[in-house]
Scaffold this motif. Structure first.
Motif, PDB file in Angstrom:
ATOM      1  N   ASP A 138      15.375  -2.657   2.984  1.00  0.00           N
ATOM      2  CA  ASP A 138      14.134  -2.912   2.243  1.00  0.00           C
ATOM      3  C   ASP A 138      14.425  -3.210   0.775  1.00  0.00           C
ATOM      4  O   ASP A 138      13.765  -4.058   0.166  1.00  0.00           O
ATOM      5  CB  ASP A 138      13.188  -1.717   2.377  1.00  0.00           C
ATOM      6  CG  ASP A 138      12.352  -1.785   3.649  1.00  0.00           C
ATOM      7  OD1 ASP A 138      12.786  -2.458   4.612  1.00  0.00           O
ATOM      8  OD2 ASP A 138      11.271  -1.179   3.682  1.00  0.00           O
ATOM      9  N   TRP A 139      15.394  -2.524   0.198  1.00  0.00           N
ATOM     10  CA  TRP A 139      15.752  -2.809  -1.188  1.00  0.00           C
ATOM     11  C   TRP A 139      16.333  -4.217  -1.310  1.00  0.00           C
ATOM     12  O   TRP A 139      16.066  -4.926  -2.279  1.00  0.00           O
ATOM     13  CB  TRP A 139      16.748  -1.776  -1.706  1.00  0.00           C
ATOM     14  CG  TRP A 139      17.063  -1.939  -3.167  1.00  0.00           C
ATOM     15  CD1 TRP A 139      18.282  -2.214  -3.720  1.00  0.00           C
ATOM     16  CD2 TRP A 139      16.147  -1.847  -4.267  1.00  0.00           C
ATOM     17  NE1 TRP A 139      18.185  -2.305  -5.093  1.00  0.00           N
ATOM     18  CE2 TRP A 139      16.877  -2.080  -5.453  1.00  0.00           C
ATOM     19  CE3 TRP A 139      14.777  -1.580  -4.358  1.00  0.00           C
ATOM     20  CZ2 TRP A 139      16.279  -2.064  -6.717  1.00  0.00           C
ATOM     21  CZ3 TRP A 139      14.185  -1.561  -5.624  1.00  0.00           C
ATOM     22  CH2 TRP A 139      14.934  -1.809  -6.776  1.00  0.00           C
ATOM     23  N   ASN A 189       6.804  -9.661   2.348  1.00  0.00           N
ATOM     24  CA  ASN A 189       5.842  -9.563   1.248  1.00  0.00           C
ATOM     25  C   ASN A 189       6.256  -8.467   0.272  1.00  0.00           C
ATOM     26  O   ASN A 189       5.422  -7.823  -0.364  1.00  0.00           O
ATOM     27  CB  ASN A 189       4.425  -9.312   1.782  1.00  0.00           C
ATOM     28  CG  ASN A 189       4.336  -8.045   2.614  1.00  0.00           C
ATOM     29  OD1 ASN A 189       5.330  -7.340   2.816  1.00  0.00           O
ATOM     30  ND2 ASN A 189       3.143  -7.742   3.093  1.00  0.00           N
ATOM     31  N   ALA A 190       7.568  -8.240   0.135  1.00  0.00           N
ATOM     32  CA  ALA A 190       8.078  -7.268  -0.826  1.00  0.00           C
ATOM     33  C   ALA A 190       7.749  -7.735  -2.242  1.00  0.00           C
ATOM     34  O   ALA A 190       7.830  -8.925  -2.546  1.00  0.00           O
ATOM     35  CB  ALA A 190       9.590  -7.119  -0.665  1.00  0.00           C
ATOM     36  N   ASP A 227       0.814  -1.220   0.000  1.00  0.00           N
ATOM     37  CA  ASP A 227       0.000   0.000   0.000  1.00  0.00           C
ATOM     38  C   ASP A 227       0.849   1.272   0.000  1.00  0.00           C
ATOM     39  O   ASP A 227       0.307   2.376   0.045  1.00  0.00           O
ATOM     40  CB  ASP A 227      -0.972   0.010   1.189  1.00  0.00           C
ATOM     41  CG  ASP A 227      -0.295  -0.187   2.528  1.00  0.00           C
ATOM     42  OD1 ASP A 227       0.633  -1.013   2.623  1.00  0.00           O
ATOM     43  OD2 ASP A 227      -0.686   0.477   3.508  1.00  0.00           O
ATOM     44  N   HIS A 228       2.160   1.113  -0.097  1.00  0.00           N
ATOM     45  CA  HIS A 228       3.071   2.261  -0.191  1.00  0.00           C
ATOM     46  C   HIS A 228       3.906   2.233  -1.468  1.00  0.00           C
ATOM     47  O   HIS A 228       4.654   3.180  -1.719  1.00  0.00           O
ATOM     48  CB  HIS A 228       3.999   2.302   1.022  1.00  0.00           C
ATOM     49  CG  HIS A 228       3.283   2.569   2.304  1.00  0.00           C
ATOM     50  ND1 HIS A 228       3.290   3.800   2.933  1.00  0.00           N
ATOM     51  CD2 HIS A 228       2.505   1.752   3.078  1.00  0.00           C
ATOM     52  CE1 HIS A 228       2.555   3.733   4.034  1.00  0.00           C
ATOM     53  NE2 HIS A 228       2.072   2.506   4.145  1.00  0.00           N
ATOM     54  N   THR A 229       3.777   1.177  -2.257  1.00  0.00           N
ATOM     55  CA  THR A 229       4.659   0.995  -3.418  1.00  0.00           C
ATOM     56  C   THR A 229       3.924   0.767  -4.734  1.00  0.00           C
ATOM     57  O   THR A 229       4.555   0.651  -5.782  1.00  0.00           O
ATOM     58  CB  THR A 229       5.602  -0.207  -3.182  1.00  0.00           C
ATOM     59  OG1 THR A 229       4.816  -1.413  -3.084  1.00  0.00           O
ATOM     60  CG2 THR A 229       6.413  -0.044  -1.906  1.00  0.00           C
ATOM     61  N   GLY A 230       2.605   0.699  -4.719  1.00  0.00           N
ATOM     62  CA  GLY A 230       1.831   0.207  -5.855  1.00  0.00           C
ATOM     63  C   GLY A 230       1.911   1.012  -7.129  1.00  0.00           C
ATOM     64  O   GLY A 230       1.668   0.475  -8.222  1.00  0.00           O
ATOM     65  N   HIS A 286      15.926  -9.640  -3.298  1.00  0.00           N
ATOM     66  CA  HIS A 286      16.351 -10.983  -2.908  1.00  0.00           C
ATOM     67  C   HIS A 286      15.611 -12.013  -3.756  1.00  0.00           C
ATOM     68  O   HIS A 286      14.484 -11.799  -4.189  1.00  0.00           O
ATOM     69  CB  HIS A 286      16.054 -11.209  -1.421  1.00  0.00           C
ATOM     70  CG  HIS A 286      16.678 -12.434  -0.849  1.00  0.00           C
ATOM     71  ND1 HIS A 286      16.075 -13.675  -0.894  1.00  0.00           N
ATOM     72  CD2 HIS A 286      17.858 -12.622  -0.206  1.00  0.00           C
ATOM     73  CE1 HIS A 286      16.847 -14.562  -0.301  1.00  0.00           C
ATOM     74  NE2 HIS A 286      17.935 -13.954   0.120  1.00  0.00           N
ATOM     75  N   ASP A 287      16.257 -13.167  -3.997  1.00  0.00           N
ATOM     76  CA  ASP A 287      15.630 -14.246  -4.750  1.00  0.00           C
ATOM     77  C   ASP A 287      15.441 -15.455  -3.851  1.00  0.00           C
ATOM     78  O   ASP A 287      16.408 -16.152  -3.527  1.00  0.00           O
ATOM     79  CB  ASP A 287      16.511 -14.618  -5.953  1.00  0.00           C
ATOM     80  CG  ASP A 287      15.840 -15.640  -6.862  1.00  0.00           C
ATOM     81  OD1 ASP A 287      14.613 -15.825  -6.728  1.00  0.00           O
ATOM     82  OD2 ASP A 287      16.544 -16.243  -7.703  1.00  0.00           O
TER      83      ASP A 287
END
Length: 273
Positions: free
Chosen positions: A139-140, A151-152, A120-123, A145-146
């Motif tokens: 956060d990046w 829930n990134a 809800d902050h990245t959409g 990450h793989d």
């Protein structure tokens, strides 16, 4: 004589530089979603302080003007998920539509600042692929990450994940324009790289945007820690830092999901100066 003249010219240059007016800084609130129905708040406080509570919350994003330079803070939900009961938000207007009303095109945005990686902050970040992405290092790392951590969602960041656009992923604070007027503040705990934002307005004074350090007024006052936060001790330390800054600066605090707080700022399309 030449030396005296050189010193005089240098002094004149310093005085002229000091006299240059500071860039005008303004803050405009943007609509980034509203709850489809009141949210149960039990999970927002791991001590039971919000048990049985429900609240209508909003999603909010912000346009920061620094002279002719423009920054977006947070980007709300993906319009494709509007009304989805699993997401819990409905979006009335996209960021691009709101900016168009102000005469701003996506390509005019220099920076997109993200408080943290939640959906809800990245959409709508992907609508500004030419901008430099400003985001907490941890956060990046979760996004890239793989597989992605938590829930990134890397699908919200295609230009930056692919290397086609610039990313500044940083630990600690970030002075965006180099003059302390807009500063991204490390407030980890909700996510490992969570950040809040300080905007020093020339007329109305400093404003502190929480990100998701807190979600509603009682949550902020009680320093409630959501059960899904990634670091309890970090969250409490971030509350301590944020509240002390608010007190020391005499800042107006805006809890980004709290309708009453968002309403402290002028209604769109007006801006706070």
């Amino acid at each position: 004589m030449k030396r005296i003249l050189a010193v005089a010219l240098a002094c004149t240059s310093i005085i002229a530089t000091a006299a240059e007016p500071a860039p005008d800084v303004s803050l405009t609130r943007l609509d980034c979603g509203r709850a489809t129905e009141p949210w149960p708040l039990d999970s927002f406080d791991d001590t039971g302080g919000a048990d049985g509570m429900k609240k209508a919350i909003v999603g909010s994003c912000y346009l920061i003007r620094h002279g002719e330079r423009l920054m977006i803070w947070d980007t709300g939900i993906d319009p494709a998920t509007s009304g989805d009961p699993d997401g819990g938000f409905f979006l009335d207007r996209t960021l691009v539509d709101q900016l168009a009303q102000l005469g701003i095109a996506p390509a005019d945005i220099e920076f997109v600042g993200i408080s943290h990686y939640h959906y809800d902050h990245t959409g709508q970040a992907k609508d500004f692929p030419q901008a430099t992405l400003l985001i907490g290092k941890e956060d990046w790392q979760a996004i890239t990450h793989d597989p992605p951590l938590g829930n990134a969602n890397p699908a919200h960041f295609p230009a930056w994940v692919s290397g086609k656009a610039k990313v500044e992923a940083f630990a600690g604070d970030k002075d965006v324009f180099g003059d302390r007027s807009v500063k991204i503040l490390a407030t980890p705990g909700h996510t490992p790289g969570h950040h809040s934002l300080l905007v020093r307005l020339p007329e109305s004074g400093p404003v502190l945007l929480t990100g998701d350090l807190a979600h509603f007024t009682a949550n902020y006052e009680r320093e409630g820690v959501p059960t899904y936060n990634t670091g309890r001790a970090d969250t409490l330390a971030s509350f301590d830092r944020f509240k002390k800054m608010a007190k020391n600066l005499g800042a107006k605090v805006i809890i980004q999901h709290e309708p009453a707080d968002v309403a402290k700022l002028p209604a769109f399309p007006k801006a706070a100066h």
